[in-house]
Structures are given as C-alpha cells and as structure tokens.
Scaffold this active site. Sequence first.
Site, PDB file in Angstrom:
ATOM      1  CB  THR A  45      -0.189   2.489 -14.607  1.00  0.00           C
ATOM      2  OG1 THR A  45       0.602   2.682 -13.431  1.00  0.00           O
ATOM      3  CG2 THR A  45       0.011   3.653 -15.524  1.00  0.00           C
ATOM      4  CB  ALA A  46      -4.967  -0.232 -11.948  1.00  0.00           C
ATOM      5  CB  THR A  47      -1.307  -3.043 -14.825  1.00  0.00           C
ATOM      6  OG1 THR A  47      -2.488  -3.138 -15.562  1.00  0.00           O
ATOM      7  CG2 THR A  47      -0.253  -3.904 -15.459  1.00  0.00           C
ATOM      8  CB  THR A  48       1.788  -6.214 -11.483  1.00  0.00           C
ATOM      9  OG1 THR A  48       1.205  -5.541 -10.370  1.00  0.00           O
ATOM     10  CG2 THR A  48       3.273  -6.419 -11.226  1.00  0.00           C
ATOM     11  CB  SER A  59      -0.815   0.127  -9.553  1.00  0.00           C
ATOM     12  OG  SER A  59      -1.459  -1.100  -9.834  1.00  0.00           O
TER      13      SER A  59
END
Lengths: 269, 257
Positions: free
Chosen positions: B32-35, B170
């Site tokens: 879940t590549a993100t913030t 992530s």
Amino acid sequence: MYEEPYKWVEAVGNRRQYLDEQFKQGSPVVALAYEAGILLLTVSKGTPKLYEIYDRLALGGMGHPADLEKLRFSLLEMAHVEGFNRSPSDVTGSRMVKYGIAPVIKQAFEEVFKAPFIVKILLTELGAKAGKETFLVINYDGTFDEGSHCAVLAATKAVEQDMMKLLRAEPGGRSLEQAVGVALQAWALGDRLQRQALEADTDHGRESQADSASTDLASLSAYVRETVKEKTIECAVLDRTQPGSAKYRALSPDELGRFLPKDVRASLS
Amino acid sequence: MGMQGDFFQLLKAQGYHFGASGGESHDQQFTTATTILAFKYRDGVLVAGDRRATAGNMVMYDRTDKVLEIDRHSVMAIAGVPATAYEMVRILEHSFKYYRRTQLQELSFEGKLRAVSKLLKDNVAAALAGTGAVAPIFAGYDFEQETAKIYFYDILGAEFEGVEYAVSGSGSPTIRGILHYVNTWGDQLLSAMTEEQSTVQALRLLTSAAEFDSATGGVNREANLYPVIKLITAQGIRTMPEPDLKRHFEASVARSV
C-alpha cells in the site's frame, strides 16, 4: 369486449375522461429559470411534490402520490445506475423521459385492463451554462413536451396555457426573489382557474370567468393569502452556484419566508 | 420498493459484480505504497495524503489525489490498489446520494460506515489474492453527535475508530510514532491545534514519511507539488488551497539542509 377496435378507442376515451377528472383538484406546479438556475414551486397539503432526481435533475409531480412514487423510483434507479456505469454527464432529462418513463406511462395508459398512472410529471434539468435549462413535461398518456425557460403542470391544457402566458410575459434573468414572486402568481392563477372550473361544474351554472383569467397582481396576491394558510408552499432550486456535484436544494421555510412577498409572509405567520 | 434505498444492492441486481475474485495468489507483494493520515484538531478533522502512485519501483504518477470527497460531509483517504479504491469511492458516492434522494433524508454517519465495511467485506477475495487490497481511512461529520470522526479499516473490512488520529499506507509506521509522541508529550494536544497549526503538522508529518519511504511523495517546490489536505467541520469540507500550503511549508516546514 375490447377486441373490436372501436371499443378499444372508446375505452381509451373513457380512460382520458376518468383521468382528467382525477387532476381537477390537484395543485399546479411551476418551474422557471432564474439567474442562478431553475426554481420549482408548488403549494401542497403535506405530501411533498418536488424531488431531487440526480445531480442536475429535479422532479415536480401532480396526481396520485403512490403512482408518483413508483415513477420517481424508476427515474432514480435509471439515473443512478447510468451515472455510475457511464458518467453523471450522460444522465440527461431528455434520455430519462424519452427512453425511460414516457414509454412506461404510455403503455400503462393504453392497457385498458390495467390501471393507468394517475400522474403528470415535470422534469427540469440544469444545463452547464446559463440559458441551457431544459423543461420536460409528461402527460398521463405518455406524451411529452420539451421546452426552455419555464414549464407548468395543471389540471387542463387551457389552464397550463394561461399560466405559461403569465410566466412568459415576465422578463428573463430574474433574481431568486423575483422568481419566487412570479412563480407564486402563476400558481395562484392556475389554482384559481381550476377551482372556478370545479365550482362551475358543481353549480351547473356558467359563472362569469372573466376575472379568473385576469393576471391582476393584487387579486392574485389576495388569492395566495387566503389559500396558503392551511397549506405549505414548497420550493426547491437547482442552483448552479451550489458547491459540489449535486445542485438540488430545497428552500428552508426561513429562506423561503425571506423571498415571499410581504403580504403573503404575514398571512403565513 | 427501491431496494430500501440501497444502491449497492441495486447494482448487484443489475448484474454488477464488485471485487472480482483474484483467483490464485501470485505471492506478489502489492504494497500500500502511500501515506495518508487524519487527526482531530480544534474545529474538526484534518485528512491529508501524499500524491505519489507507484508500481513496484516505478513512480507512475506524482499528482494523484488520494483524499476523496464522498459527499458534503465525508471524505475517504485511500491506501492500496487504486483501481479498487476509486471504484469503492464511486460506489459510495452514488450510494449516499441514492439513499438521500430515495429516502428523503441523509444516511446516518453509522450507516455510511457500514457501507464502507460492506464494500471491503465483498472485496476480501480480491484483497487476499493480492489484486485488490484497500485499507482506507474514512472521516466525516456526525450530525447526531455533533462531532467530526475518524475511522480506519484493515483490508478485510474491520472497522476501528481512530479516536485522535489514524494513519495508513507504507509510510504510516514512520508517522504513527511521531503522532503518538506529539500527542502524548508535545506542548499541545493535536485536538487543541488551530487550523494553521494542524496544517503545518500535517505537512511536517508527510515530509517525514517521504524521507523514509520511497513510495511516499513529499513536497516538490520546483514543481509546485504539495500534498492534499482537507478539513472537515460542521460547515462541510474545505480543501486547503495550494498557495496556503506553499506559505505554510516555506514558513514552518522547509529547512535549509
């Protein structure tokens, strides 16, 4: 019994008569364009008659509440499924009416063994730009008209024409306050004509109707004052300036109160 | 009639299938590549998200909007597979509108939360197969309790109320620690911060996340690229305009290193 063509025609004719009878006591509905969008107005006795259908679509109805609900739900389903599967811009009033509910209403009207829809429907659509408003009116037999600037629903074509004449005589580009005033006058004119027609029916006499078609402001205001006391003025807008995608907004009693002509406001409180 | 105002049921009845089962798991790691983050501040809830979309090592797009408005009072921030997440947002958006228009009243805040859980539950097969995992944060204004609230979800649809703050994606482990520290020993509780202070805080948090997580996009001043920050109050949702973000960033976040 309807196998013979002329009997079927006769049955449809009877049905028309029956339906015309049903609308005699209905409250007219008025829709007109104003500077920021479209205003819808009617006067009701409890059951609402104005509804939000989709982001840019609003509905006004006359007739039997259960039938209106049924058609309102089919419009809502169609609009939302289409808006989801394609795009909200593909949900247009014209498609909803032509390919959606008009054929359904027509079929119900002509199937003489079944009950027809006792409804007249007004669907308005806010265009992306000013001047691009669409007004669609569907009659109980499924016939529909498309227009711009304004539209009305009333018991008979004759009453509708008188109301439209009044609306068209007013200049365009009105403010919301002006639009509410004009719409209320048109409603009063329509309702008064209908009531006089009813009285003429019951009295079996031809009362003079010369004044009923008069659009004299004072007499219309007086009519509104006396009729709205035990009823609710229902008002909604499709407002182009509204933030977000949904442009429908029902005017709150407070807001409406501010827009009503002074004498009417006084009779409400 | 009208499926009790349930748009999702209506879609299903029309043959629509959400969360196509992903079949065999391919042992692929779909991170879940993100913030994304949300916290309560003085006037309501702030929701923020970075703008990077990645596929493995590749940066696909640097101007993604992951903080999405569902209606006038609720927002969903998304972490996970974007295709599924955007589809969920579209379904929710239509569901809430459909409910309001058919039932002639707003769906309650709890009803909205249930709708999110239901979608995630229907998506479990795809989530486990690795092709459709979504772990969103849902925030909105609850008119019954007259307060803005934050909820976060795992990919299976479990719902947690993030009392003071919630994070996902992530880059979230980095800032989770910071949020805990700030809210416990900081000079000021997050919930006491003004709009301006909380905006600065959110910018600092996302910049920290970007520092340690390559899949989180930070601020790129040359490209005039800032995170998305939305503020939810009783009055509705407001997106912090870019010039304001720029001003806050330059005054209180950027350092010369």
